[in-house]
Design a protein around this motif. Sequence first.
Motif, short mmCIF file in Angstrom:
data_model
loop_
_atom_site.label_atom_id
_atom_site.label_comp_id
_atom_site.label_asym_id
_atom_site.label_seq_id
_atom_site.Cartn_x
_atom_site.Cartn_y
_atom_site.Cartn_z
N ARG A 77 0.85 -1.20 0.00
CA ARG A 77 0.00 0.00 0.00
C ARG A 77 0.88 1.24 0.00
O ARG A 77 1.72 1.43 0.89
CB ARG A 77 -0.92 0.01 1.22
N VAL A 78 0.70 2.09 -0.99
CA VAL A 78 1.35 3.39 -1.07
C VAL A 78 0.27 4.44 -0.82
O VAL A 78 -0.64 4.59 -1.64
CB VAL A 78 2.03 3.61 -2.43
N ALA A 79 0.37 5.16 0.30
CA ALA A 79 -0.67 6.10 0.69
C ALA A 79 -0.10 7.49 0.86
O ALA A 79 1.02 7.66 1.37
CB ALA A 79 -1.34 5.64 1.98
N LEU A 80 -0.87 8.49 0.44
CA LEU A 80 -0.49 9.90 0.58
C LEU A 80 -1.59 10.62 1.35
O LEU A 80 -2.78 10.45 1.06
CB LEU A 80 -0.31 10.57 -0.78
N GLN A 81 -1.18 11.42 2.33
CA GLN A 81 -2.12 12.24 3.09
C GLN A 81 -1.75 13.70 2.90
O GLN A 81 -0.68 14.14 3.29
CB GLN A 81 -2.08 11.88 4.58
N GLY A 82 -2.65 14.46 2.26
CA GLY A 82 -2.42 15.89 2.08
C GLY A 82 -2.66 16.64 3.38
O GLY A 82 -3.48 16.24 4.21
N ARG A 83 -1.91 17.72 3.56
CA ARG A 83 -2.08 18.51 4.77
C ARG A 83 -3.49 19.11 4.83
O ARG A 83 -4.13 19.33 3.80
CB ARG A 83 -1.04 19.61 4.85
N ALA A 84 -3.91 19.37 6.03
CA ALA A 84 -5.25 19.91 6.23
C ALA A 84 -5.33 21.35 5.74
O ALA A 84 -4.29 22.00 5.49
CB ALA A 84 -5.64 19.83 7.71
N ALA A 85 -6.54 21.85 5.60
CA ALA A 85 -6.72 23.23 5.16
C ALA A 85 -6.08 24.20 6.15
O ALA A 85 -6.03 23.95 7.36
CB ALA A 85 -8.21 23.54 5.02
N THR A 86 -5.59 25.29 5.63
CA THR A 86 -4.93 26.29 6.46
C THR A 86 -5.92 26.85 7.48
O THR A 86 -7.02 27.27 7.11
CB THR A 86 -4.39 27.43 5.59
N PRO A 87 -5.57 26.82 8.77
CA PRO A 87 -6.49 27.35 9.78
C PRO A 87 -6.70 28.86 9.61
O PRO A 87 -5.83 29.56 9.11
CB PRO A 87 -5.80 27.01 11.12
N GLY A 88 -7.85 29.31 10.04
CA GLY A 88 -8.18 30.72 9.91
C GLY A 88 -8.85 31.03 8.60
O GLY A 88 -9.15 30.14 7.79
N PRO A 89 -9.10 32.32 8.33
CA PRO A 89 -9.78 32.71 7.08
C PRO A 89 -8.95 32.32 5.86
O PRO A 89 -7.74 32.49 5.82
CB PRO A 89 -9.88 34.24 7.20
N ARG A 90 -9.62 31.77 4.87
CA ARG A 90 -8.93 31.40 3.64
C ARG A 90 -8.96 32.57 2.67
O ARG A 90 -9.69 33.55 2.84
CB ARG A 90 -9.60 30.18 3.01
N SER A 91 -8.17 32.47 1.64
CA SER A 91 -8.13 33.50 0.61
C SER A 91 -9.42 33.49 -0.19
O SER A 91 -10.10 32.46 -0.29
CB SER A 91 -6.93 33.29 -0.32
N PRO A 92 -9.80 34.62 -0.78
CA PRO A 92 -11.05 34.67 -1.54
C PRO A 92 -11.06 33.68 -2.70
O PRO A 92 -10.03 33.37 -3.29
CB PRO A 92 -11.10 36.12 -2.05
N VAL A 93 -12.23 33.21 -3.02
CA VAL A 93 -12.43 32.23 -4.09
C VAL A 93 -13.36 32.82 -5.14
O VAL A 93 -14.40 33.41 -4.81
CB VAL A 93 -13.02 30.92 -3.53
N ASN A 94 -12.99 32.66 -6.39
CA ASN A 94 -13.82 33.07 -7.52
C ASN A 94 -14.31 31.83 -8.23
O ASN A 94 -13.50 31.03 -8.71
CB ASN A 94 -13.03 33.95 -8.48
N LEU A 95 -15.61 31.66 -8.32
CA LEU A 95 -16.21 30.50 -8.97
C LEU A 95 -16.99 30.92 -10.19
O LEU A 95 -17.87 31.79 -10.11
CB LEU A 95 -17.14 29.76 -8.00
N VAL A 96 -16.69 30.30 -11.31
CA VAL A 96 -17.50 30.47 -12.52
C VAL A 96 -18.24 29.16 -12.73
O VAL A 96 -17.62 28.13 -13.03
CB VAL A 96 -16.64 30.81 -13.75
N LEU A 97 -19.54 29.17 -12.54
CA LEU A 97 -20.36 27.97 -12.74
C LEU A 97 -20.70 27.88 -14.22
O LEU A 97 -21.49 28.68 -14.74
CB LEU A 97 -21.62 28.05 -11.89
#
Length: 714
Positions: free
Chosen positions: A340-360
């Motif tokens: 088994r080769v497993a990768l665990q990504g770090r958790a989301a940065t604590p505190g307010p995140r940077s703004p997100v722009n979504l185009v649906l």
Amino acid sequence: MSDELKRLERALSSAPAPEAEVKSGHLKAALDGFDQRQAADQESNAEPRLSGEGRDDIRSRPRSPRRDASMNRSLSHSPSHRRPLHRRPSVAAAASLAALSLGLYLLWPQAQDFDAMTGPEPSQDAEMAVSPPRTASKPESAPESTEGERLAIVASKTGPVADQMAGDMPLDTAVVTAVETESKSAGQVTQLAEAPRLSVSRSSSLSSSPSTSLSPSISMEMRGLMPSQEVARIAPLPSPGPSVQVPTATSEAYPEFDASSVRVTAETPVSTFSVDVDTASYAVVRSSLMQGQLPPPQAVRIEEMINYFGYDYPQPDAEAFRPMVDVFASPWNPERQLVRVALQGRAATPGPRSPVNLVLLIDTSGSMRSPDKLPLLKRSMALLLGELNDDDEVAIVTYAGSAGVALAPTGASNTEEIMQALESLAPSGGTAGEAGLSQAYRLAGQMNGEDETTRVLLATDGDFNLGLSDPEALERFIADRREGGVYLSVLGFGRGNLDDAVMQSLAQYGNGQAAYIDSLAEAQKVLVDQLAASLEPIANDVKVQVEFNPARVQEYRLIGYETRALRREDFRNDRVDAGDIGAGHQVTALYEIAPVGSSAALTRPSRYQQGQQVTGGQHDELGHVALRYKVPGESQSRLIETPISPGVTTADSEASFAAAIAGFGQLLGDDRYLGDWGWDEAIALAEASKGKDRYGYRAEAVRLMRLAGGLSDR
């Protein structure tokens, strides 16, 4: 009823024989009066009545043009008539009673069957008004249609209603559409006969009684959904038949690949692949099984099924993710082992995140009409909006026959305005995918700012039939635009024309993920529970390369990742694109190996390779794992390496469940390496290793295994 008919017969036989001349005169006078009254009714638009006194009873019964002509000929040769019809009351009364009795006798059995099928009336006061036909301007010139032509007309009118019963449009819309179609073809206004409102369930058949059934045309006609001229006829009910599920035509497309085969370590010691965090395959498999069908083999991508689930992996310390490698016995062959080769990504940065722009970028083509497509898409987007911050922005681009901006960039706090734009979308036209993508990328480029995350979220059934419909052309199109820092993720909706191959290509080359939404619960998982992973990328172009030691490993095979395979030289080439990982993402890959000298090995060592020496590294290592990734915004990759230590450990619940899902996928696709290990063993292993299972996803997998096992036995 027989006594009444006998009395009627005696009354008719006792009546005096009418004089031919008088009879002819009476009939001509009656018909003249009828024609005058009918002309008056047409001028005043008064609806004819079913019952009444005197001559109204005659008018309520429609006459064919052929019968009218016959009567006119007989009257033209008869003597003059002087005496009015009412001077023979006994004859008139007897004729009226005979007609009424005959009508009741003929209609009573059908009315009973109809009542049994449709159920009780909404109230005791409700009545079904059966109106005679409204006469056209020149009824005598209308040709008499055959029964086949009449049924064809009825079938054409019930088309919209049948579409509604399949869930394509509301009932009221279906009825209005049917009436408008008839009105346009006839050039006149057609009225609907009054009837109690019909409630339709998509899962129910036309007949609610096991002993009776109706054809679509007749059933809609008798429910009062057809124009009034069709309601006047009540046909006998056809005999019941067996319930048959009509197969649905499909034009679905999936990536073509051959299942991974065994590799001889001495010949090919190195395996290279791109990571895959997509989960679309598992949801498609679930959708098929829930419809009582085994999924298409090409829809089964085992790595996406394994990575659908969360695992209890340790968090990384400093790097973007932490690799973990262990070895345990294969559940389907104890003489072989799983790495088994497993990768665990770090958790989301604590505190307010940077703004997100979504185009649906929303597909509003005609293929998105069904309830599991555009309607489900709207409800899914409503869940997403509830997770955005006030400083995020949302824009909506739609595409069908052409592309357009349905909502200019708007603050996520303006939820009502965004939802109004979503609710106004309606399906129609073709699928101009190229125009929609171009418009969405232009808008995303205008919204993108410093230290902001901008993503195009494409929601579609994958049916690109206008513009760039070739997967390779789409790949080049996306690759040319991803360098601007705009990510592309794809959400698939609906079945029947799902183009999974296009969806996967778009997500891979757009540095995003692909998911399939088959329910609102899946939308909650993808758009709410895993939103941080989608909006905060932590590593780009993640590649894995495993080199096995031929002195310790006779052969190996990578389970899954067929569509993610890379060439050996691609690993060090930073210009070669690979998968991306977001905050909290996990990746699991399983290799099955056979140690040197194992009786379970499927291959034998080559005669001239038995004495080869291992150079570099440790001689007792099973192999070596290397990973490369780029920090978002950087162009040069970083390297992480770890050895595969010898020794077999006891599989924990996380490793065992991953192995159970790997077996699940192989049983659905290519099970040639499983031996006698089957559904019972897979179910038992998954059941025993469910662990905490906070949201019940693993328990659902066990249920799907049981369902798939039952379908496989048929």
